[in-house]
Design a protein around this motif. Structure first.
Motif, PDB file in Angstrom:
ATOM      1  N   ASP A  65      81.845 -32.092  82.982  1.00 32.03           N
ATOM      2  CA  ASP A  65      82.431 -31.662  84.250  1.00 32.03           C
ATOM      3  C   ASP A  65      81.503 -32.003  85.418  1.00 32.03           C
ATOM      4  OD1 ASP A  65      84.707 -30.570  83.010  1.00 32.03           O
ATOM      5  OD2 ASP A  65      83.768 -28.593  82.794  1.00 32.03           O
ATOM      6  N   ILE A  66      80.209 -31.803  85.235  1.00 35.18           N
ATOM      7  CA  ILE A  66      79.230 -32.110  86.284  1.00 35.18           C
ATOM      8  C   ILE A  66      79.270 -33.600  86.599  1.00 35.18           C
ATOM      9  CG2 ILE A  66      76.778 -32.077  86.911  1.00 35.18           C
ATOM     10  CD1 ILE A  66      78.023 -29.261  86.657  1.00 35.18           C
ATOM     11  N   GLU A  67      79.325 -34.420  85.564  1.00 37.30           N
ATOM     12  CA  GLU A  67      79.400 -35.871  85.765  1.00 37.30           C
ATOM     13  C   GLU A  67      80.675 -36.248  86.505  1.00 37.30           C
ATOM     14  OE1 GLU A  67      78.125 -39.575  86.029  1.00 37.30           O
ATOM     15  OE2 GLU A  67      76.943 -37.955  85.163  1.00 37.30           O
ATOM     16  N   LEU A  68      81.782 -35.604  86.173  1.00 42.88           N
ATOM     17  CA  LEU A  68      83.043 -35.866  86.849  1.00 42.88           C
ATOM     18  C   LEU A  68      82.974 -35.439  88.310  1.00 42.88           C
ATOM     19  CD1 LEU A  68      85.919 -36.920  86.639  1.00 42.88           C
ATOM     20  CD2 LEU A  68      86.614 -34.678  85.758  1.00 42.88           C
ATOM     21  N   LEU A  69      82.322 -34.316  88.587  1.00 42.26           N
ATOM     22  CA  LEU A  69      82.140 -33.877  89.981  1.00 42.26           C
ATOM     23  C   LEU A  69      81.357 -34.919  90.776  1.00 42.26           C
ATOM     24  CD1 LEU A  69      81.297 -30.112  89.393  1.00 42.26           C
ATOM     25  CD2 LEU A  69      83.302 -31.000  90.610  1.00 42.26           C
ATOM     26  N   ARG A  70      80.323 -35.461  90.178  1.00 41.35           N
ATOM     27  CA  ARG A  70      79.534 -36.508  90.851  1.00 41.35           C
ATOM     28  C   ARG A  70      80.377 -37.760  91.100  1.00 41.35           C
ATOM     29  NH1 ARG A  70      74.317 -35.657  86.986  1.00 41.35           N
ATOM     30  NH2 ARG A  70      73.460 -33.832  88.037  1.00 41.35           N
ATOM     31  N   THR A  71      81.220 -38.105  90.138  1.00 38.83           N
ATOM     32  CA  THR A  71      82.096 -39.262  90.294  1.00 38.83           C
ATOM     33  C   THR A  71      83.093 -39.040  91.422  1.00 38.83           C
ATOM     34  OG1 THR A  71      81.884 -39.792  87.949  1.00 38.83           O
ATOM     35  CG2 THR A  71      83.765 -40.752  89.104  1.00 38.83           C
ATOM     36  N   VAL A  72      83.678 -37.850  91.472  1.00 37.23           N
ATOM     37  CA  VAL A  72      84.622 -37.520  92.543  1.00 37.23           C
ATOM     38  C   VAL A  72      83.922 -37.619  93.891  1.00 37.23           C
ATOM     39  CG1 VAL A  72      86.011 -35.670  93.571  1.00 37.23           C
ATOM     40  CG2 VAL A  72      86.136 -36.098  91.112  1.00 37.23           C
ATOM     41  N   GLN A  73      82.730 -37.088  93.996  1.00 38.50           N
ATOM     42  CA  GLN A  73      81.968 -37.143  95.248  1.00 38.50           C
ATOM     43  C   GLN A  73      81.684 -38.594  95.637  1.00 38.50           C
ATOM     44  OE1 GLN A  73      77.920 -35.756  95.066  1.00 38.50           O
ATOM     45  NE2 GLN A  73      77.884 -35.229  97.240  1.00 38.50           N
ATOM     46  N   GLN A  74      81.279 -39.408  94.673  1.00 30.83           N
ATOM     47  CA  GLN A  74      80.967 -40.808  94.948  1.00 30.83           C
ATOM     48  C   GLN A  74      82.211 -41.565  95.408  1.00 30.83           C
ATOM     49  OE1 GLN A  74      81.630 -43.727  92.564  1.00 30.83           O
ATOM     50  NE2 GLN A  74      80.781 -45.058  94.131  1.00 30.83           N
ATOM     51  N   LEU A  75      83.340 -41.361  94.728  1.00 33.05           N
ATOM     52  CA  LEU A  75      84.578 -42.038  95.122  1.00 33.05           C
ATOM     53  C   LEU A  75      85.036 -41.597  96.508  1.00 33.05           C
ATOM     54  CD1 LEU A  75      86.591 -41.940  91.764  1.00 33.05           C
ATOM     55  CD2 LEU A  75      85.644 -43.966  92.886  1.00 33.05           C
ATOM     56  N   SER A  76      84.859 -40.337  96.793  1.00 31.26           N
ATOM     57  CA  SER A  76      85.298 -39.797  98.073  1.00 31.26           C
ATOM     58  C   SER A  76      84.397 -40.244  99.223  1.00 31.26           C
ATOM     59  CB  SER A  76      85.326 -38.273  98.001  1.00 31.26           C
ATOM     60  OG  SER A  76      85.649 -37.723  99.259  1.00 31.26           O
ATOM     61  N   GLN A  77      83.101 -40.074  99.064  1.00 33.04           N
ATOM     62  CA  GLN A  77      82.181 -40.355 100.164  1.00 33.04           C
ATOM     63  C   GLN A  77      81.828 -41.832 100.283  1.00 33.04           C
ATOM     64  OE1 GLN A  77      78.849 -37.706  99.708  1.00 33.04           O
ATOM     65  NE2 GLN A  77      80.057 -35.899 100.239  1.00 33.04           N
ATOM     66  N   ASP A  78      81.509 -42.478  99.185  1.00 32.26           N
ATOM     67  CA  ASP A  78      81.048 -43.866  99.248  1.00 32.26           C
ATOM     68  C   ASP A  78      82.195 -44.874  99.309  1.00 32.26           C
ATOM     69  OD1 ASP A  78      78.556 -42.719  99.057  1.00 32.26           O
ATOM     70  OD2 ASP A  78      78.238 -43.283  96.963  1.00 32.26           O
ATOM     71  N   GLU A  79      83.273 -44.602  98.586  1.00 25.84           N
ATOM     72  CA  GLU A  79      84.381 -45.549  98.510  1.00 25.84           C
ATOM     73  C   GLU A  79      85.502 -45.218  99.486  1.00 25.84           C
ATOM     74  OE1 GLU A  79      84.003 -48.194  96.614  1.00 25.84           O
ATOM     75  OE2 GLU A  79      82.123 -47.445  95.770  1.00 25.84           O
ATOM     76  N   GLY A  80      85.507 -44.007 100.040  1.00 25.24           N
ATOM     77  CA  GLY A  80      86.514 -43.616 101.017  1.00 25.24           C
ATOM     78  C   GLY A  80      87.887 -43.351 100.424  1.00 25.24           C
ATOM     79  N   ILE A  81      87.944 -42.999  99.142  1.00 24.63           N
ATOM     80  CA  ILE A  81      89.227 -42.725  98.481  1.00 24.63           C
ATOM     81  C   ILE A  81      89.583 -41.255  98.710  1.00 24.63           C
ATOM     82  CG2 ILE A  81      90.453 -42.715  96.281  1.00 24.63           C
ATOM     83  CD1 ILE A  81      88.491 -44.900  95.352  1.00 24.63           C
ATOM     84  N   ASN A  82      90.849 -41.009  99.078  1.00 17.31           N
ATOM     85  CA  ASN A  82      91.253 -39.618  99.301  1.00 17.31           C
ATOM     86  C   ASN A  82      91.403 -38.880  97.975  1.00 17.31           C
ATOM     87  OD1 ASN A  82      93.778 -40.281  98.246  1.00 17.31           O
ATOM     88  ND2 ASN A  82      94.756 -40.450 100.242  1.00 17.31           N
ATOM     89  N   LEU A  83      91.507 -37.567  98.041  1.00 16.25           N
ATOM     90  CA  LEU A  83      91.524 -36.753  96.817  1.00 16.25           C
ATOM     91  C   LEU A  83      92.743 -37.026  95.948  1.00 16.25           C
ATOM     92  CD1 LEU A  83      90.117 -33.362  98.171  1.00 16.25           C
ATOM     93  CD2 LEU A  83      88.912 -35.212  96.991  1.00 16.25           C
ATOM     94  N   ALA A  84      93.880 -37.328  96.561  1.00 15.60           N
ATOM     95  CA  ALA A  84      95.076 -37.661  95.774  1.00 15.60           C
ATOM     96  C   ALA A  84      94.839 -38.950  94.994  1.00 15.60           C
ATOM     97  CB  ALA A  84      96.293 -37.796  96.681  1.00 15.60           C
ATOM     98  N   GLY A  85      94.191 -39.919  95.619  1.00 17.81           N
ATOM     99  CA  GLY A  85      93.874 -41.173  94.938  1.00 17.81           C
ATOM    100  C   GLY A  85      92.883 -40.961  93.803  1.00 17.81           C
ATOM    101  N   ILE A  86      91.894 -40.101  94.060  1.00 17.29           N
ATOM    102  CA  ILE A  86      90.902 -39.795  93.027  1.00 17.29           C
ATOM    103  C   ILE A  86      91.568 -39.116  91.845  1.00 17.29           C
ATOM    104  CG2 ILE A  86      88.861 -38.410  92.504  1.00 17.29           C
ATOM    105  CD1 ILE A  86      87.975 -38.932  95.428  1.00 17.29           C
ATOM    106  N   LYS A  87      92.488 -38.204  92.132  1.00 16.47           N
ATOM    107  CA  LYS A  87      93.190 -37.512  91.045  1.00 16.47           C
ATOM    108  C   LYS A  87      93.971 -38.522  90.199  1.00 16.47           C
ATOM    109  CE  LYS A  87      96.297 -33.740  89.975  1.00 16.47           C
ATOM    110  NZ  LYS A  87      97.051 -32.602  90.492  1.00 16.47           N
ATOM    111  N   ARG A  88      94.613 -39.480  90.864  1.00 18.65           N
ATOM    112  CA  ARG A  88      95.385 -40.493  90.137  1.00 18.65           C
ATOM    113  C   ARG A  88      94.457 -41.371  89.302  1.00 18.65           C
ATOM    114  NH1 ARG A  88      99.370 -41.491  87.185  1.00 18.65           N
ATOM    115  NH2 ARG A  88     100.330 -43.512  87.439  1.00 18.65           N
ATOM    116  N   ILE A  89      93.307 -41.736  89.848  1.00 19.92           N
ATOM    117  CA  ILE A  89      92.327 -42.543  89.103  1.00 19.92           C
ATOM    118  C   ILE A  89      91.885 -41.800  87.840  1.00 19.92           C
ATOM    119  CG2 ILE A  89      89.948 -43.406  89.164  1.00 19.92           C
ATOM    120  CD1 ILE A  89      90.477 -44.098  92.153  1.00 19.92           C
ATOM    121  N   ILE A  90      91.590 -40.512  87.984  1.00 22.66           N
ATOM    122  CA  ILE A  90      91.155 -39.704  86.833  1.00 22.66           C
ATOM    123  C   ILE A  90      92.265 -39.636  85.788  1.00 22.66           C
ATOM    124  CG2 ILE A  90      90.521 -37.371  86.098  1.00 22.66           C
ATOM    125  CD1 ILE A  90      89.062 -37.110  88.840  1.00 22.66           C
ATOM    126  N   GLU A  91      93.503 -39.418  86.241  1.00 24.57           N
ATOM    127  CA  GLU A  91      94.630 -39.366  85.306  1.00 24.57           C
ATOM    128  C   GLU A  91      94.786 -40.684  84.557  1.00 24.57           C
ATOM    129  OE1 GLU A  91      97.852 -38.411  87.933  1.00 24.57           O
ATOM    130  OE2 GLU A  91      97.436 -36.258  87.894  1.00 24.57           O
TER     131      GLU A  91
END
Length: 154
Positions: A65-91
């Motif tokens: 879960d911690i690793e996934l949190l870091r991935t979400v943060q990286q996708l959001s802040q560094d890549e500029g992907i919104n949370l809906a997009g991140i959720k779809r990527i994870i799915e």
């Protein structure tokens, strides 16, 4: 599948910690991931990272879960992907992993069926009668013709 992991119980053998074992409370998970605890709660509400729950409904995060949190943060802040997009990527990543597992299972089943077929074929070949000689057609030019004259009533 609701995403919940089965927690080992005492008395089921040795208790082993894995990447899936929920051990971190929200404050520790927030420190380890570099996020605010409120952000973790928001991610949980959105279904991005769903930690296990204790009997008292407290969140418990695993190393995965911690690793996934870091991935979400990286996708959001560094890549500029919104949370809906991140959720779809994870799915989609979870779906790919499940499909890869299914392919491995089916491949093993096919390999097992092929081995069983080869064993059955060998068994059938072993049951052939060995006293029979296979027919071979005559080769042209090597034929032997026997001529017998007809008897006329002498």
């Amino acid at each position: 599948m609701d995403g919940r992991r089965r927690q080992p119980r005492f008395g089921e053998g040795a208790y082993q910690l894995t990447d899936e074992t929920p051990v971190y409370v929200i404050s520790v998970a927030a420190q380890l991931s570099g996020l605010h605890p409120q952000t973790l709660r928001q991610y949980d509400r959105l279904g991005l990272v769903s930690p296990d729950r204790t009997a008292g409904r407290g969140r418990r995060y695993s190393a995965r879960d911690i690793e996934l949190l870091r991935t979400v943060q990286q996708l959001s802040q560094d890549e500029g992907i919104n949370l809906a997009g991140i959720k779809r990527i994870i799915e989609l990543e979870n779906q790919v992993a499940a499909l890869q597992q299914r392919v491995a299972e089916l491949s093993a089943a096919v390999d097992g069926a092929a081995a069983a077929l080869r064993a059955r074929e060998a068994q059938v070949h072993a049951s052939y009668r060995r006293d029979l000689v296979p027919y071979q057609p005559p080769v042209p030019g090597n034929a032997l013709v026997v001529w017998r004259p007809k008897h006329t009533g002498d």
